[in-house]
Motif scaffolding. Structure first.
Motif, short mmCIF file in Angstrom:
data_model
loop_
_atom_site.label_atom_id
_atom_site.label_comp_id
_atom_site.label_asym_id
_atom_site.label_seq_id
_atom_site.Cartn_x
_atom_site.Cartn_y
_atom_site.Cartn_z
N GLY A 261 5.07 -6.55 -2.93
CA GLY A 261 4.98 -7.05 -4.02
C GLY A 261 4.01 -7.33 -3.63
O GLY A 261 2.69 -7.04 -4.46
N ALA A 262 2.92 -7.98 -2.65
CA ALA A 262 1.51 -8.67 -2.91
C ALA A 262 1.21 -7.23 -2.93
O ALA A 262 -0.44 -7.11 -3.12
CB ALA A 262 1.29 -9.76 -1.77
N VAL A 263 1.29 -6.04 -1.68
CA VAL A 263 0.44 -4.69 -1.74
C VAL A 263 0.46 -4.38 -2.89
O VAL A 263 -0.40 -4.04 -3.26
CB VAL A 263 1.41 -4.43 -0.16
CG1 VAL A 263 0.86 -3.01 -0.05
CG2 VAL A 263 1.30 -5.32 0.72
N ILE A 264 1.74 -4.21 -3.15
CA ILE A 264 1.88 -3.37 -4.48
C ILE A 264 0.85 -3.68 -5.58
O ILE A 264 -0.04 -3.15 -6.52
CB ILE A 264 3.28 -2.81 -5.17
CG1 ILE A 264 4.12 -2.88 -4.04
CG2 ILE A 264 3.29 -2.56 -6.60
CD1 ILE A 264 5.81 -2.31 -3.93
N GLY A 265 0.92 -5.55 -5.86
CA GLY A 265 -0.34 -5.82 -6.88
C GLY A 265 -1.39 -4.90 -6.43
O GLY A 265 -2.40 -4.77 -7.45
N ALA A 266 -2.05 -4.81 -5.33
CA ALA A 266 -3.59 -4.46 -4.86
C ALA A 266 -3.74 -2.98 -4.96
O ALA A 266 -4.36 -2.16 -4.77
CB ALA A 266 -4.15 -4.36 -3.76
N HIS A 267 -1.81 -2.59 -5.10
CA HIS A 267 -1.73 -0.96 -4.76
C HIS A 267 -0.47 -0.94 -5.59
O HIS A 267 0.03 0.50 -4.95
CB HIS A 267 -1.66 -0.21 -3.20
CG HIS A 267 -2.97 -0.68 -2.65
ND1 HIS A 267 -3.57 0.57 -2.39
CD2 HIS A 267 -3.15 -1.83 -1.44
CE1 HIS A 267 -5.40 -0.19 -1.48
NE2 HIS A 267 -5.06 -0.91 -1.40
N PRO A 268 -0.96 -0.24 -7.31
CA PRO A 268 -0.10 -0.10 -8.16
C PRO A 268 0.60 1.36 -7.80
O PRO A 268 1.75 1.67 -8.29
CB PRO A 268 -0.07 -0.51 -9.09
CG PRO A 268 -2.26 -0.29 -9.30
CD PRO A 268 -2.54 -0.69 -7.99
N GLU A 269 -0.29 2.43 -7.40
CA GLU A 269 0.40 3.33 -7.00
C GLU A 269 1.56 3.47 -6.12
O GLU A 269 1.77 5.15 -6.26
CB GLU A 269 -1.34 4.31 -6.59
CG GLU A 269 -1.25 4.23 -4.91
CD GLU A 269 -2.50 3.21 -4.56
OE1 GLU A 269 -3.06 2.57 -3.84
OE2 GLU A 269 -2.58 2.59 -5.97
N LEU A 270 1.54 2.25 -5.03
CA LEU A 270 2.43 2.87 -4.03
C LEU A 270 3.75 2.05 -4.70
O LEU A 270 4.78 2.26 -3.86
CB LEU A 270 2.79 1.40 -3.18
CG LEU A 270 0.56 2.01 -2.37
CD1 LEU A 270 0.79 0.49 -1.57
CD2 LEU A 270 1.62 3.16 -1.89
N GLN A 271 4.12 1.72 -5.66
CA GLN A 271 5.23 1.20 -6.46
C GLN A 271 6.28 2.25 -6.91
O GLN A 271 6.24 3.47 -7.00
CB GLN A 271 4.77 0.96 -7.97
CG GLN A 271 6.08 0.40 -9.30
CD GLN A 271 6.71 -0.46 -8.23
OE1 GLN A 271 6.13 -1.68 -7.94
NE2 GLN A 271 8.14 -0.37 -7.91
N LEU A 272 8.06 1.69 -6.35
CA LEU A 272 8.76 3.34 -7.10
C LEU A 272 9.29 3.08 -7.69
O LEU A 272 9.23 1.79 -8.49
CB LEU A 272 9.64 2.58 -5.51
CG LEU A 272 11.49 3.52 -5.41
CD1 LEU A 272 11.02 5.23 -5.73
CD2 LEU A 272 12.25 2.93 -4.90
N HIS A 273 9.05 4.11 -8.26
CA HIS A 273 9.76 4.64 -9.71
C HIS A 273 11.39 5.19 -9.67
O HIS A 273 11.44 6.07 -9.16
CB HIS A 273 8.69 5.35 -10.74
CG HIS A 273 7.81 4.35 -10.80
ND1 HIS A 273 7.69 3.49 -12.00
CD2 HIS A 273 6.35 4.64 -10.52
CE1 HIS A 273 6.55 2.85 -11.56
NE2 HIS A 273 6.02 3.46 -10.85
N GLY A 274 12.62 4.48 -10.16
CA GLY A 274 12.98 5.44 -9.91
C GLY A 274 13.72 6.30 -11.72
O GLY A 274 13.41 6.42 -12.51
N ALA A 275 15.20 6.90 -11.31
CA ALA A 275 16.11 7.24 -12.83
C ALA A 275 15.26 6.45 -14.03
O ALA A 275 15.51 5.01 -14.49
CB ALA A 275 17.40 7.65 -12.51
#
Length: 520
Positions: A261-275
């Motif tokens: 989560g700390a990495v995603i906070g700085a790089h939201p483009e890395l967040q996984l999205h599901g159905a």
């Protein structure tokens, strides 16, 4: 020496004869063992008893004699210059003079390397005779552990008993792991922890450096992911040096592909999205090459900061694998798995491939003793984790988790993190009560990897040891001092069972009293 060998089955035997011997000697006009004219060990002194230490020594040969304790003219000398650090440390602790590489005399402690002095690099022989102490081992680590035994023997004015100790651990992994991602701990507290672990003969300190709540170590490659409250690299270097001097390996963990989560906070483009647009917290999209690049950047950067061969990949609780149907819940991952590994591949194969890629990065950085959490190992599929990756087995509460015997049958090496006994979760969240030293001491052994039942004894060599883990899920539930107090006896109970897994001869109350006395 006149005496007999006493083999200790895993506990500490009560000793009093050495103190009596000292009293008899003193009453006849003698000095302490540091006297330059030390008395000869004769039958006028009672036969000594094994030293009282945690962990207990595994074999002791008693003898008639006054024993040894530090005196004003005592020195620490070494027979090998490679033991200078161990010698200086012991001299400072016992208020003796460090004399370096020179001959020993009465009253001295002599440290030396000797190929026949033990059964492994962490073994040692400690001999008290003729008013002096000699500690030798096949490697520096064993000699250091001998100095820890001596330090406990003479604690609070005590006397090291006459005779010989031959000692060494049953298990090569004796670890403590701390979650500094959810709760930052001060550098001073961590340094005191290292000193305590060293005195107890632990040889690993695991640091969980990143999670959803924070990233707690300075980074030059990705400063944008670092939390405000973090350790500087200078602080880490001091901690590494302190640990190294006490023969403790620091085992870093940058957990992935979950808990980021700390990495995603700085790089939201890395967040996984599901159905349906679901976006599980802390979960990166492992089909996105950028996610792997960032984690690899961090692994390579910190491989230069933390020396040694050990590393923890993480790999636990990746949300897609916790779904009843990962392919339906996360169709993009399912499609990526088939593209990379063929038509039969599934999401778990893509996840295993992710961890293998991270392992390859670490292997190129000469990290050869790499582990991952057991729930990161898929039970079946077309991709399997590299055979060299050790299994950090923690969870036994979920009915669909693999049994540790499954891993052992595959020939894998396992490190015991059994959450039933060895998880200290702040706030006692998720129905985890604080573990007690009594329960570890009485009901646990290194073979109790999951739940309360041991795996078959034939797998003993594959179970490398165990690690006690502090997780800071409720960071404000305890202060640093409260954590230190809460883990005090569990740490002592655990190292006793790792040093010698046999049934301890002391009752729990006797062991606890010894732990309290040695902590004064």
């Amino acid at each position: 020496m006149n005496g007999r060998t006493v083999t200790l089955a895993g506990g500490v035997l009560v000793a009093g004869a050495a103190a009596l011997a000292l009293a008899l000697w003193s009453s006849s006009g003698g000095q302490s063992g540091a006297s330059s004219s030390a008395p000869t060990a004769t039958r006028s002194f009672p036969l000594s008893k094994p030293p009282r230490t945690i962990p207990s020594v595994r074999s002791a040969t008693p003898a008639h004699g006054p024993g040894w304790r530090p005196g004003p003219d005592g020195r620490v000398v070494v027979g090998d210059d490679g033991l200078a650090d161990e010698g200086r440390l012991l001299a400072g602790e016992l208020k003796l003079h460090y004399a370096g590489h020179t001959d020993a005399r009465a009253g001295d402690v002599e440290l030396d390397l000797a190929s026949g002095a033990g059964d492994g690099p962490e073994s040692y022989t400690l001999r008290v005779r003729d008013g002096r102490v000699r500690i030798e081992g096949p490697a520096q680590a064993g000699v250091f552990y001998g100095t820890r035994t001596l330090k406990q023997e003479v604690h609070a004015g005590g006397t090291a008993p006459e005779g010989e100790v031959r000692d060494g651990p049953a298990k090569p992994v004796r670890g403590f792991m701390l979650d500094i991602a959810r709760k930052p701990f001060t550098a001073g507290w961590l340094e005191n922890l290292v000193r305590e672990l060293g005195d107890l003969k632990y040889n690993e300190l695991g640091l969980h450096l990143s999670d959803d709540q924070g990233f707690r170590i300075e980074s030059a490659t990705h400063p944008e992911v670092v939390s405000r409250d973090h350790l500087s690299k200078a602080q880490v270097q001091r901690l590494v040096a302190l640990a190294s001097a006490r023969h403790i390996s620091i085992v870093p963990e940058i957990d992935s592909p979950g808990h980021l989560g700390a990495v995603i906070g700085a790089h939201p483009e890395l967040q996984l999205h599901g159905a349906g647009g679901r976006a599980p917290a802390g979960t990166v999209d492992i089909a996105n090459p950028a996610a792997g690049r960032i984690v690899d950047d961090l692994l390579k950067e910190y491989a230069r900061l933390f020396p040694g061969s050990k590393w923890h990949l993480g790999g636990d609780e990746y949300v897609p694998l916790m779904s009843s149907d990962p392919g339906t819940a996360y169709p993009a991952l399912a499609a990526a798995a088939k593209r990379r590994y063929g038509g039969k591949a599934r999401v778990q194969d893509l996840t295993a491939g992710w961890l293998n890629d991270r392992y390859a990065t670490l292997h190129r950085a000469h990290r050869t003793a790499v582990r991952a959490w057991d729930d990161g190992f898929p039970a079946d599929g077309v991709v399997h984790l590299d055979k060299a990756i050790q299994v950090a087995y923690w969870t036994g509460r979920e009915p669909d988790e693999r049994d540790p015997v499954d891993f052992l049958k595959e020939g894998r090496r396992v490190i015991n993190y059994n959450d039933e006994f060895l998880y200290y979760i702040l706030g006692q969240l998720h129905h985890f009560p604080y573990p007690t030293g009594r329960r570890i001491y009485q009901d646990w052994s290194p073979l109790v990897v999951r739940g309360t039942e041991p795996v078959p004894a034939k797998y003993d060599r594959q179970v490398l040891g165990a690690t006690f883990a502090v997780w800071c899920d409720d960071a404000n539930a305890q202060t640093e001092d409260q954590v230190a107090a809460g883990i005090r006896m569990p740490l002592r109970a655990l190292v006793q069972r790792l040093w010698d897994p046999g049934k301890p001869p002391l009752s729990w109350n006797e062991f606890m009293a010894l732990g309290q006395r040695l902590g004064d």
